[in-house]
Design a protein around this motif. Structure first.
Motif, PDB file in Angstrom:
ATOM      1  N   ALA A   1       0.982  -1.391   0.102  1.00 60.49           N
ATOM      2  CA  ALA A   1      -0.035  -0.003  -0.191  1.00 60.49           C
ATOM      3  C   ALA A   1       0.776   1.259  -0.021  1.00 60.49           C
ATOM      4  N   GLN A   2       1.953   1.224   0.736  1.00 56.34           N
ATOM      5  CA  GLN A   2       2.779   2.307   1.048  1.00 56.34           C
ATOM      6  C   GLN A   2       3.494   2.738  -0.388  1.00 56.34           C
ATOM      7  N   ALA A   3       3.770   1.474  -1.134  1.00 59.21           N
ATOM      8  CA  ALA A   3       4.447   1.667  -2.465  1.00 59.21           C
ATOM      9  C   ALA A   3       3.632   2.240  -3.676  1.00 59.21           C
ATOM     10  N   ALA A   4       2.248   1.712  -3.479  1.00 61.90           N
ATOM     11  CA  ALA A   4       1.265   2.452  -4.210  1.00 61.90           C
ATOM     12  C   ALA A   4       0.872   3.479  -4.145  1.00 61.90           C
ATOM     13  N   SER A   5       0.889   4.097  -2.831  1.00 66.29           N
ATOM     14  CA  SER A   5       0.125   5.314  -2.432  1.00 66.29           C
ATOM     15  C   SER A   5       1.054   6.706  -3.268  1.00 66.29           C
ATOM     16  N   GLU A   6       0.259   7.505  -3.716  1.00 71.10           N
ATOM     17  CA  GLU A   6       0.441   8.729  -4.382  1.00 71.10           C
ATOM     18  C   GLU A   6       0.407   9.913  -3.570  1.00 71.10           C
TER      19      GLU A   6
ATOM     20  N   ARG B   1       5.170   8.684  -5.834  1.00 71.34           N
ATOM     21  CA  ARG B   1       4.437   7.460  -5.775  1.00 71.34           C
ATOM     22  C   ARG B   1       5.262   6.387  -4.857  1.00 71.34           C
ATOM     23  N   GLY B   2       4.947   6.130  -3.926  1.00 70.13           N
ATOM     24  CA  GLY B   2       5.786   5.378  -2.949  1.00 70.13           C
ATOM     25  C   GLY B   2       6.763   6.313  -2.410  1.00 70.13           C
ATOM     26  N   ASN B   3       7.866   5.796  -2.419  1.00 69.72           N
ATOM     27  CA  ASN B   3       9.125   6.704  -1.801  1.00 69.72           C
ATOM     28  C   ASN B   3       9.911   7.199  -2.868  1.00 69.72           C
TER      29      ASN B   3
ATOM     30  N   ASP C   1      -7.248   8.161  -5.677  1.00 68.31           N
ATOM     31  CA  ASP C   1      -7.158   8.100  -3.890  1.00 68.31           C
ATOM     32  C   ASP C   1      -5.713   8.812  -3.572  1.00 68.31           C
ATOM     33  N   ALA C   2      -5.307   9.701  -4.395  1.00 65.46           N
ATOM     34  CA  ALA C   2      -3.867  10.398  -4.125  1.00 65.46           C
ATOM     35  C   ALA C   2      -4.197  11.327  -3.290  1.00 65.46           C
ATOM     36  N   THR C   3      -3.140  11.670  -2.449  1.00 64.71           N
ATOM     37  CA  THR C   3      -3.303  12.759  -1.307  1.00 64.71           C
ATOM     38  C   THR C   3      -2.864  14.013  -2.463  1.00 64.71           C
ATOM     39  N   VAL C   4      -3.428  15.067  -2.120  1.00 64.32           N
ATOM     40  CA  VAL C   4      -3.438  16.234  -3.226  1.00 64.32           C
ATOM     41  C   VAL C   4      -2.911  17.234  -2.156  1.00 64.32           C
ATOM     42  N   ILE C   5      -1.935  18.155  -2.352  1.00 68.80           N
ATOM     43  CA  ILE C   5      -1.413  18.947  -1.424  1.00 68.80           C
ATOM     44  C   ILE C   5      -1.202  20.338  -2.677  1.00 68.80           C
ATOM     45  N   ASP C   6      -2.113  21.395  -2.040  1.00 74.27           N
ATOM     46  CA  ASP C   6      -2.144  22.642  -2.978  1.00 74.27           C
ATOM     47  C   ASP C   6      -0.781  23.686  -2.454  1.00 74.27           C
TER      48      ASP C   6
ATOM     49  N   ASP D   1      11.432   9.900   2.287  1.00 71.89           N
ATOM     50  CA  ASP D   1      11.268   8.536   1.884  1.00 71.89           C
ATOM     51  C   ASP D   1       9.796   8.320   1.457  1.00 71.89           C
ATOM     52  N   GLY D   2       8.901   9.427   0.867  1.00 71.76           N
ATOM     53  CA  GLY D   2       7.777   9.339   0.531  1.00 71.76           C
ATOM     54  C   GLY D   2       6.773   9.576   1.679  1.00 71.76           C
ATOM     55  N   LYS D   3       7.373   9.749   3.068  1.00 74.66           N
ATOM     56  CA  LYS D   3       6.326   9.721   4.405  1.00 74.66           C
ATOM     57  C   LYS D   3       6.252  11.097   4.928  1.00 74.66           C
ATOM     58  N   VAL D   4       5.348  11.661   4.764  1.00 75.78           N
ATOM     59  CA  VAL D   4       5.050  13.015   5.412  1.00 75.78           C
ATOM     60  C   VAL D   4       5.240  13.033   7.017  1.00 75.78           C
TER      61      VAL D   4
END
Length: 429
Positions: A6-11, A36-38, A52-57, A419-422
């Motif tokens: 799931a982490q690898a596929a997250s955007e 995408r992922g890390n 389902d991507a997290t969008v940051i303006d 590493d892709g994590k906020v």
């Protein structure tokens, strides 16, 4: 789907941002960055993200690579020298974990550890137990009897086989050696523990009690033994050295990186450039290092001498175009560690903001690559481009025109990703 999948596929999509890519002189026009992922997947306009991507303006803010400190001591900042020598190890480890989290929250997503028992902390960070930066560990800094890093009292001498290791050696902060064979053994031990590069103290230091600045410590044969052992493992040796004599001997032995160099002369600076040797420099100036030691003490006098050489050193760096990395070398001071971003910004006395940003991102990342296969992390750092690791910062403003923004990370770093994590997101508030 597993958590890892799931982490690898997250955007995560950053919209309406201007990019400092780690290499250029200016920000891009407003654009998008898709993680995408890390990894950074796309940099450009009209980027399509998953539903389902997290969008940051970003609101026109700046996306830039995470900062890198090339001379950091992850285990030796919040503790005092007394705690190092006499304190409880468990407490010291907890202090280091707390400082690692604070380091990450200042926007430093990677550090090159230049001496200390950081292997356990690194493991805790990498497995998600403690938030902190990526660590390139050197393990114990290797010194000689009376050298920088030898904190033993004179009453412990002479040393022979009947005497145990000193407290500092037991902790893995430093190891004392006095022959090529012992150098090889200690280097191999640190590599066995997981060191990504090896640190020797080739000359005198400020903080150590028995170590005049002018002395050269290791013999040429001892330095060559360290270089041989590290090269056999596909990595390199860096040395603490201030003076021309210490620097030249290290370079002649095959050392790839010099830490400090504040007291070397022009001929030696030119020699580094000719030999394509890295110089890892720190802004050792009164603003940060003044008053660290009791006035009139030997350490205070040595600190003053080093600080007097800082301006001349940076001017030689520019004159001879020496490959130069940025670091801070904070020891035994949480208050100074909080000035990490301000120390970076202080380089504007000698460099443009773009030059400073490149030094702390893509240039420092290039230095980290010297570890080769011993590097604990695989992938490109220090740049915002497709395929690079997603270590990035969202800055409220333009650091290319105002580098002082990085001196106040609490206020101006809106988002921190490693590493892709906020790990920080003020926009979500």
């Amino acid at each position: 789907m597993s958590e890892a999948e799931a982490q690898a596929a997250s955007e995560t999509l950053f919209r309406d941002v201007r990019v400092f890519d780690g290499k250029g002189d200016a920000l891009s026009d407003p654009t998008s960055v898709l993680v995408r992922g890390n990894l950074i997947a796309v940099v450009g306009d009209a980027v399509a993200a998953a539903p389902d991507a997290t969008v940051i303006d970003g609101g026109g803010r700046t996306v830039m690579p995470g900062l890198i400190d090339a001379h950091w001591h992850t285990m030796l900042i919040r503790q005092t020298p007394e705690q190092m020598l006499f304190g409880d190890v468990g407490f010291v480890n907890l202090l280091a974990g707390a400082e690692a989290t604070a380091t990450l929250m200042r926007g430093f997503t990677s550090v090159r550890d230049m001496g200390g028992p950081s292997f356990g902390l690194k493991q805790a960070i990498d497995t998600g137990i403690v938030p902190g930066p990526r660590i390139w560990p050197s393990g114990a800094m290797i010194t000689v009897t009376s050298g920088h890093g030898d904190f033993r009292p004179v009453s412990d001498l002479p040393r022979d086989a009947s005497k145990p290791l000193s407290r500092v050696e037991e902790l893995g902060a430093a190891m004392v050696v006095d022959s090529p064979d012992m150098v090889r053994q200690r280097v191999r031990e640190e590599l066995m523990k997981g060191a990504s590069q090896i640190k020797l103290t080739a000359g005198g230091g400020v903080a150590s009690p028995h170590s005049p600045l002018d002395v050269s410590t290791f013999t040429l044969e001892e330095l060559k033994a360290a270089v041989e052992a590290a090269t056999n493992w596909g990595t390199y040796v860096t040395v603490h050295a201030y003076t021309s004599a210490a620097v030249r001997r290290a370079v002649d032995a095959g050392v790839k990186v010099i830490e400090h160099g504040h007291l070397m002369d022009e001929d030696t600076a030119r020699y580094l450039a000719e030999k394509d040797i890295w110089l890892s420099v720190q802004p050792i100036i009164p603003e940060f290092f003044g008053g660290m030691f009791p006035p009139g003490s030997d350490q205070a006098q040595k600190a003053d001498e080093v600080m007097e050489g800082t301006d001349r050193l940076y001017r030689m760096v520019k004159e001879f175009n020496i490959k130069t990395a940025f670091g801070t070398d904070v020891l035994f001071s949480e208050a100074m560690a909080r000035q990490q971003g301000r120390m970076l910004a202080s380089l504007q006395q000698w460099f443009t903001p773009a030059e400073i940003l490149r030094q702390a991102t893509s240039t420092n990342a290039e230095l980290l690559e010297l570890s080769g296969l011993r590097s604990p992390y695989k992938g490109r750092l220090g740049v915002i481009e497709e395929g690079a690791l997603a270590d990035l910062l969202l800055v409220d403003g333009d650091p290319v025109t105002n580098i002082d923004l990085l001196a106040d990370p609490d206020q101006n770093l809106v988002l921190i990703m490693k590493d892709g994590k906020v790990y920080k997101n003020l926009l979500s508030d």
